[in-house]
Design an enzyme around this catalytic site. Structure first.
Site, short mmCIF file in Angstrom:
data_model
loop_
_atom_site.label_atom_id
_atom_site.label_comp_id
_atom_site.label_asym_id
_atom_site.label_seq_id
_atom_site.Cartn_x
_atom_site.Cartn_y
_atom_site.Cartn_z
N SER A 167 0.79 -1.23 0.00
CA SER A 167 0.00 0.00 0.00
C SER A 167 0.82 1.28 0.00
O SER A 167 1.95 1.30 0.48
CB SER A 167 -0.88 0.05 1.26
OG SER A 167 -1.73 -1.06 1.34
N ILE A 185 -6.32 8.20 2.24
CA ILE A 185 -6.62 7.34 1.11
C ILE A 185 -5.47 6.35 0.94
O ILE A 185 -4.33 6.74 0.72
CB ILE A 185 -6.81 8.16 -0.19
CG1 ILE A 185 -7.85 9.25 0.01
CG2 ILE A 185 -7.13 7.25 -1.37
CD1 ILE A 185 -9.24 8.77 0.41
N GLU A 186 -5.79 5.08 1.04
CA GLU A 186 -4.82 4.01 0.86
C GLU A 186 -5.10 3.36 -0.50
O GLU A 186 -6.25 3.03 -0.81
CB GLU A 186 -4.97 2.97 1.97
CG GLU A 186 -4.03 1.81 1.91
CD GLU A 186 -4.22 0.84 3.08
OE1 GLU A 186 -3.51 -0.19 3.10
OE2 GLU A 186 -5.07 1.10 3.96
N ILE A 187 -4.07 3.23 -1.31
CA ILE A 187 -4.19 2.54 -2.59
C ILE A 187 -3.24 1.35 -2.54
O ILE A 187 -2.07 1.49 -2.19
CB ILE A 187 -3.84 3.45 -3.78
CG1 ILE A 187 -4.75 4.70 -3.75
CG2 ILE A 187 -3.99 2.69 -5.09
CD1 ILE A 187 -4.41 5.74 -4.80
#
Length: 126
Positions: free
Chosen positions: A108, A119-121
């Site tokens: 992540s 916001i974690e992607i």
């Protein structure tokens, strides 16, 4: 009893900045529905948008901008996402780091939207 998440609601203080982040920055599709309501669509989910002080009813007890911590699984390798975000001038505040996802380990990165939501992607770790 519960199968999956259909949508969630994000409250923003700055609609234009929020739309720019999620549409231009993250590549979601802006959708207008109902009485001029807006949502960000991605995959089979969406994020409905409320503007602080002008929320739709019913709403959360205390809707406030910046209270969400969201994790999205990327549709492409995380390194490609990082490169794209950097080209768009979006600042990564942490990562890449290993985390525990809902169904498997994930790799992540973290950034903040204009309301300071985290916001974690992520990508599924191999």
């Amino acid at each position: 009893m519960i199968d999956h998440l259909d949508h969630l609601v994000l409250t923003t203080a700055d609609e234009a900045a929020c739309v720019s982040f999620y549409v231009d920055g993250l590549g979601m599709t802006l959708e207008t529905f109902g009485a001029a309501r807006k949502a960000f669509r991605f995959g089979n989910q969406k994020i409905n948008l409320h503007v602080k002080g002008n929320e739709f009813e019913p709403k959360a007890h205390t809707p406030v901008p910046g209270a969400l911590d969201l994790c999205f699984i990327a549709s492409k390798p995380l390194d490609a996402v990082i490169s794209e975000l950097q080209k768009k001038g979006l600042q990564i505040v942490e990562g890449p780091v290993m985390r525990t996802g809902a169904v498997s380990p994930i790799r992540s990165i973290y950034l903040r939207d204009p309301d300071l939501n985290l916001i974690e992607i992520s990508e599924i770790a191999k």
